[in-house]
Design a protein around this motif. Structure first.
Motif, PDB file in Angstrom:
ATOM      1  N   ILE A 146     -60.951 -29.036 -38.189  1.00  0.00           N
ATOM      2  CA  ILE A 146     -60.750 -30.145 -37.256  1.00  0.00           C
ATOM      3  C   ILE A 146     -59.803 -29.735 -36.131  1.00  0.00           C
ATOM      4  O   ILE A 146     -60.008 -30.086 -34.963  1.00  0.00           O
ATOM      5  N   ALA A 147     -58.741 -28.970 -36.481  1.00  0.00           N
ATOM      6  CA  ALA A 147     -57.720 -28.574 -35.496  1.00  0.00           C
ATOM      7  C   ALA A 147     -57.433 -27.082 -35.637  1.00  0.00           C
ATOM      8  O   ALA A 147     -56.411 -26.691 -36.214  1.00  0.00           O
ATOM      9  N   PRO A 148     -58.306 -26.221 -35.144  1.00  0.00           N
ATOM     10  CA  PRO A 148     -58.147 -24.772 -35.313  1.00  0.00           C
ATOM     11  C   PRO A 148     -56.900 -24.199 -34.660  1.00  0.00           C
ATOM     12  O   PRO A 148     -56.486 -23.084 -34.985  1.00  0.00           O
ATOM     13  N   TRP A 149     -56.267 -24.942 -33.771  1.00  0.00           N
ATOM     14  CA  TRP A 149     -55.094 -24.468 -33.044  1.00  0.00           C
ATOM     15  C   TRP A 149     -53.780 -24.809 -33.753  1.00  0.00           C
ATOM     16  O   TRP A 149     -52.698 -24.430 -33.298  1.00  0.00           O
ATOM     17  N   VAL A 150     -53.836 -25.516 -34.880  1.00  0.00           N
ATOM     18  CA  VAL A 150     -52.630 -25.993 -35.548  1.00  0.00           C
ATOM     19  C   VAL A 150     -51.808 -24.821 -36.097  1.00  0.00           C
ATOM     20  O   VAL A 150     -52.347 -23.772 -36.467  1.00  0.00           O
ATOM     21  N   ASP A 151     -50.474 -24.979 -36.150  1.00  0.00           N
ATOM     22  CA  ASP A 151     -49.591 -23.986 -36.787  1.00  0.00           C
ATOM     23  C   ASP A 151     -49.659 -24.174 -38.300  1.00  0.00           C
ATOM     24  O   ASP A 151     -49.583 -25.310 -38.793  1.00  0.00           O
ATOM     25  N   ILE A 152     -49.774 -23.063 -39.029  1.00  0.00           N
ATOM     26  CA  ILE A 152     -49.897 -23.155 -40.488  1.00  0.00           C
ATOM     27  C   ILE A 152     -48.933 -22.172 -41.157  1.00  0.00           C
ATOM     28  O   ILE A 152     -48.840 -21.008 -40.762  1.00  0.00           O
ATOM     29  N   GLU A 153     -48.217 -22.652 -42.157  1.00  0.00           N
ATOM     30  CA  GLU A 153     -47.374 -21.810 -42.999  1.00  0.00           C
ATOM     31  C   GLU A 153     -47.717 -22.089 -44.461  1.00  0.00           C
ATOM     32  O   GLU A 153     -48.033 -23.223 -44.831  1.00  0.00           O
ATOM     33  N   ILE A 154     -47.656 -21.043 -45.280  1.00  0.00           N
ATOM     34  CA  ILE A 154     -47.926 -21.173 -46.712  1.00  0.00           C
ATOM     35  C   ILE A 154     -46.645 -20.875 -47.488  1.00  0.00           C
ATOM     36  O   ILE A 154     -45.968 -19.893 -47.213  1.00  0.00           O
ATOM     37  N   ILE A 155     -46.322 -21.730 -48.431  1.00  0.00           N
ATOM     38  CA  ILE A 155     -45.155 -21.523 -49.287  1.00  0.00           C
ATOM     39  C   ILE A 155     -45.631 -21.470 -50.739  1.00  0.00           C
ATOM     40  O   ILE A 155     -46.324 -22.384 -51.203  1.00  0.00           O
ATOM     41  N   GLU A 156     -45.296 -20.393 -51.431  1.00  0.00           N
ATOM     42  CA  GLU A 156     -45.660 -20.298 -52.852  1.00  0.00           C
ATOM     43  C   GLU A 156     -44.401 -20.079 -53.676  1.00  0.00           C
ATOM     44  O   GLU A 156     -43.552 -19.255 -53.335  1.00  0.00           O
ATOM     45  N   GLU A 157     -44.253 -20.864 -54.754  1.00  0.00           N
ATOM     46  CA  GLU A 157     -43.091 -20.794 -55.627  1.00  0.00           C
ATOM     47  C   GLU A 157     -43.549 -20.520 -57.058  1.00  0.00           C
ATOM     48  O   GLU A 157     -44.474 -21.172 -57.553  1.00  0.00           O
ATOM     49  N   HIS A 158     -42.907 -19.534 -57.703  1.00  0.00           N
ATOM     50  CA  HIS A 158     -43.255 -19.195 -59.077  1.00  0.00           C
ATOM     51  C   HIS A 158     -42.020 -18.839 -59.887  1.00  0.00           C
ATOM     52  O   HIS A 158     -40.926 -18.699 -59.341  1.00  0.00           O
ATOM     53  N   ALA A 188     -37.790 -18.499 -58.761  1.00  0.00           N
ATOM     54  CA  ALA A 188     -36.593 -19.121 -59.323  1.00  0.00           C
ATOM     55  C   ALA A 188     -36.908 -19.822 -60.639  1.00  0.00           C
ATOM     56  O   ALA A 188     -37.985 -20.392 -60.815  1.00  0.00           O
ATOM     57  N   GLY A 189     -35.955 -19.758 -61.540  1.00  0.00           N
ATOM     58  CA  GLY A 189     -35.958 -20.555 -62.759  1.00  0.00           C
ATOM     59  C   GLY A 189     -37.273 -20.631 -63.495  1.00  0.00           C
ATOM     60  O   GLY A 189     -37.995 -19.661 -63.632  1.00  0.00           O
ATOM     61  N   GLY A 190     -37.591 -21.831 -63.973  1.00  0.00           N
ATOM     62  CA  GLY A 190     -38.778 -22.034 -64.797  1.00  0.00           C
ATOM     63  C   GLY A 190     -39.952 -22.639 -64.055  1.00  0.00           C
ATOM     64  O   GLY A 190     -40.760 -23.355 -64.650  1.00  0.00           O
ATOM     65  N   ILE A 191     -40.048 -22.386 -62.767  1.00  0.00           N
ATOM     66  CA  ILE A 191     -41.172 -22.909 -61.994  1.00  0.00           C
ATOM     67  C   ILE A 191     -42.463 -22.318 -62.545  1.00  0.00           C
ATOM     68  O   ILE A 191     -42.587 -21.107 -62.713  1.00  0.00           O
ATOM     69  N   VAL A 192     -43.438 -23.147 -62.846  1.00  0.00           N
ATOM     70  CA  VAL A 192     -44.730 -22.653 -63.326  1.00  0.00           C
ATOM     71  C   VAL A 192     -45.539 -22.134 -62.150  1.00  0.00           C
ATOM     72  O   VAL A 192     -45.994 -20.991 -62.143  1.00  0.00           O
ATOM     73  N   GLY A 193     -45.717 -22.967 -61.158  1.00  0.00           N
ATOM     74  CA  GLY A 193     -46.453 -22.539 -59.966  1.00  0.00           C
ATOM     75  C   GLY A 193     -46.590 -23.675 -58.976  1.00  0.00           C
ATOM     76  O   GLY A 193     -46.972 -24.792 -59.342  1.00  0.00           O
ATOM     77  N   LYS A 194     -46.242 -23.413 -57.731  1.00  0.00           N
ATOM     78  CA  LYS A 194     -46.350 -24.429 -56.692  1.00  0.00           C
ATOM     79  C   LYS A 194     -46.840 -23.776 -55.404  1.00  0.00           C
ATOM     80  O   LYS A 194     -46.354 -22.720 -55.013  1.00  0.00           O
ATOM     81  N   HIS A 195     -47.824 -24.401 -54.767  1.00  0.00           N
ATOM     82  CA  HIS A 195     -48.353 -23.898 -53.500  1.00  0.00           C
ATOM     83  C   HIS A 195     -48.374 -25.038 -52.489  1.00  0.00           C
ATOM     84  O   HIS A 195     -48.812 -26.143 -52.801  1.00  0.00           O
ATOM     85  N   GLU A 196     -47.870 -24.744 -51.322  1.00  0.00           N
ATOM     86  CA  GLU A 196     -47.802 -25.750 -50.262  1.00  0.00           C
ATOM     87  C   GLU A 196     -48.345 -25.152 -48.968  1.00  0.00           C
ATOM     88  O   GLU A 196     -48.011 -24.027 -48.599  1.00  0.00           O
ATOM     89  N   VAL A 197     -49.195 -25.926 -48.300  1.00  0.00           N
ATOM     90  CA  VAL A 197     -49.708 -25.526 -46.988  1.00  0.00           C
ATOM     91  C   VAL A 197     -49.166 -26.522 -45.970  1.00  0.00           C
ATOM     92  O   VAL A 197     -49.409 -27.730 -46.078  1.00  0.00           O
ATOM     93  N   VAL A 198     -48.404 -26.014 -45.007  1.00  0.00           N
ATOM     94  CA  VAL A 198     -47.776 -26.858 -43.989  1.00  0.00           C
ATOM     95  C   VAL A 198     -48.528 -26.720 -42.681  1.00  0.00           C
ATOM     96  O   VAL A 198     -48.673 -25.614 -42.144  1.00  0.00           O
ATOM     97  N   PHE A 199     -49.040 -27.851 -42.168  1.00  0.00           N
ATOM     98  CA  PHE A 199     -49.750 -27.875 -40.890  1.00  0.00           C
ATOM     99  C   PHE A 199     -48.823 -28.505 -39.848  1.00  0.00           C
ATOM    100  O   PHE A 199     -48.418 -29.665 -39.994  1.00  0.00           O
ATOM    101  N   GLY A 200     -48.482 -27.714 -38.837  1.00  0.00           N
ATOM    102  CA  GLY A 200     -47.582 -28.208 -37.803  1.00  0.00           C
ATOM    103  C   GLY A 200     -48.334 -28.662 -36.571  1.00  0.00           C
ATOM    104  O   GLY A 200     -48.818 -27.851 -35.772  1.00  0.00           O
ATOM    105  N   PHE A 201     -48.459 -29.976 -36.421  1.00  0.00           N
ATOM    106  CA  PHE A 201     -49.082 -30.584 -35.242  1.00  0.00           C
ATOM    107  C   PHE A 201     -47.990 -31.029 -34.270  1.00  0.00           C
ATOM    108  O   PHE A 201     -46.834 -31.203 -34.676  1.00  0.00           O
TER     109      PHE A 201
END
Length: 249
Positions: A146-158, A188-201
């Motif tokens: 929908i918005a190919p020009w958007v800023d995108i960052e990926i954060i993964e925590e384990h 860090a610590g006992g994190i099982v797994g977390k993934h976040e995709v941040v779209f900056g409009f």
């Protein structure tokens, strides 16, 4: 559906627990590398009331062909290691046993081997087999369309000690045509797994987050995949192949 499970680490145990409590599946056996727990009953070891045998075998004393011939299964689920596919792949494909691999990282060599096996049987591979993560992948893909020009960052925590960038984060980056440099890793610590995709409009952000509360989420994903592979013939499949029909509806 008769299941054979390869790999009995923390995640393998969680997957076995889910399978043992699902009446549609029968966990016939578990194969692990060393001889610890050999000949034990999986349900008994995990403290689960189940009629399934789930006998534990060791690859150091039991050959794969022998195991597959004496205790045939419909599907092999692999939670072992990247090299595990070489120990059972050919024997399974020759017997038309479906393969579900949940290995996080494969080199091009292993990927090519999976393709060769898929000429003889149904092969499925996903670096993260949880349904939620793969829904996140689909949603992210459509938002970028929908918005190919958007800023995108990926954060993964384990959990602390997990090596390298997670296979799931790399898959997200690949899906969104991003580079490894766009992935931010936290251990860090006992994190099982977390993934976040941040779209900056401009003037707003959209965050798509998936967090594994328990490793049993991988077991639920296995169940979903196995049920959706029932009618699949030879070929190499991924989560997109399974989810696409649902999105079409």
């Amino acid at each position: 559906m008769k299941i054979g499970l390869i790999g009995f680490g923390k995640t393998g145990k969680a997957v076995a627990s889910v399978l043992l409590q699902n009446k549609k599946f029968s966990l016939e056996w578990v194969l692990k590398r060393n001889a610890t727990l050999e000949n034990r009953n999986t349900a008994e070891y995990l403290g689960i009331d189940s009629d399934q045998a789930g006998k534990i075998y060791s690859s150091s004393t039991t050959s794969i062909p022998e195991l597959l011939d004496n205790q045939p299964v419909d599907v092999i689920i692999d939670f072992s290691s990247a090299s595990g596919i070489y120990t059972y792949g050919e024997a399974a494909s020759e017997r038309k046993i479906k393969i579900i691999s949940a290995i996080s990282h494969y080199s091009n060599k292993e990927k090519d081997f999976l393709k060769s096996l898929s000429k003889l049987t149904t092969v499925f591979w996903s670096p993260n087999i949880t349904l939620g993560v793969n829904y996140l992948l689909f949603a992210s893909k459509f938002l970028k369309k929908i918005a190919p020009w958007v800023d995108i960052e990926i954060i993964e925590e384990h959990f602390k000690g997990k090596d390298g960038i997670s296979g799931t984060a790399l898959k997200i980056a690949e899906t969104l045509d991003l580079e490894k440099e766009d992935i931010n890793s936290v251990r860090a610590g006992g994190i099982v797994g977390k993934h976040e995709v941040v779209f900056g409009f401009p003037f707003q952000t959209v965050r798509l987050i998936h967090e594994s509360i328990s490793r049993e989420a991988f077991g639920s994903g296995v169940v979903f995949v196995a049920e959706n592979l029932t009618d699949k013939k030879e070929g190499l499949f991924n989560f997109e192949d399974i989810l696409a029909p649902y999105f079409a509806l």
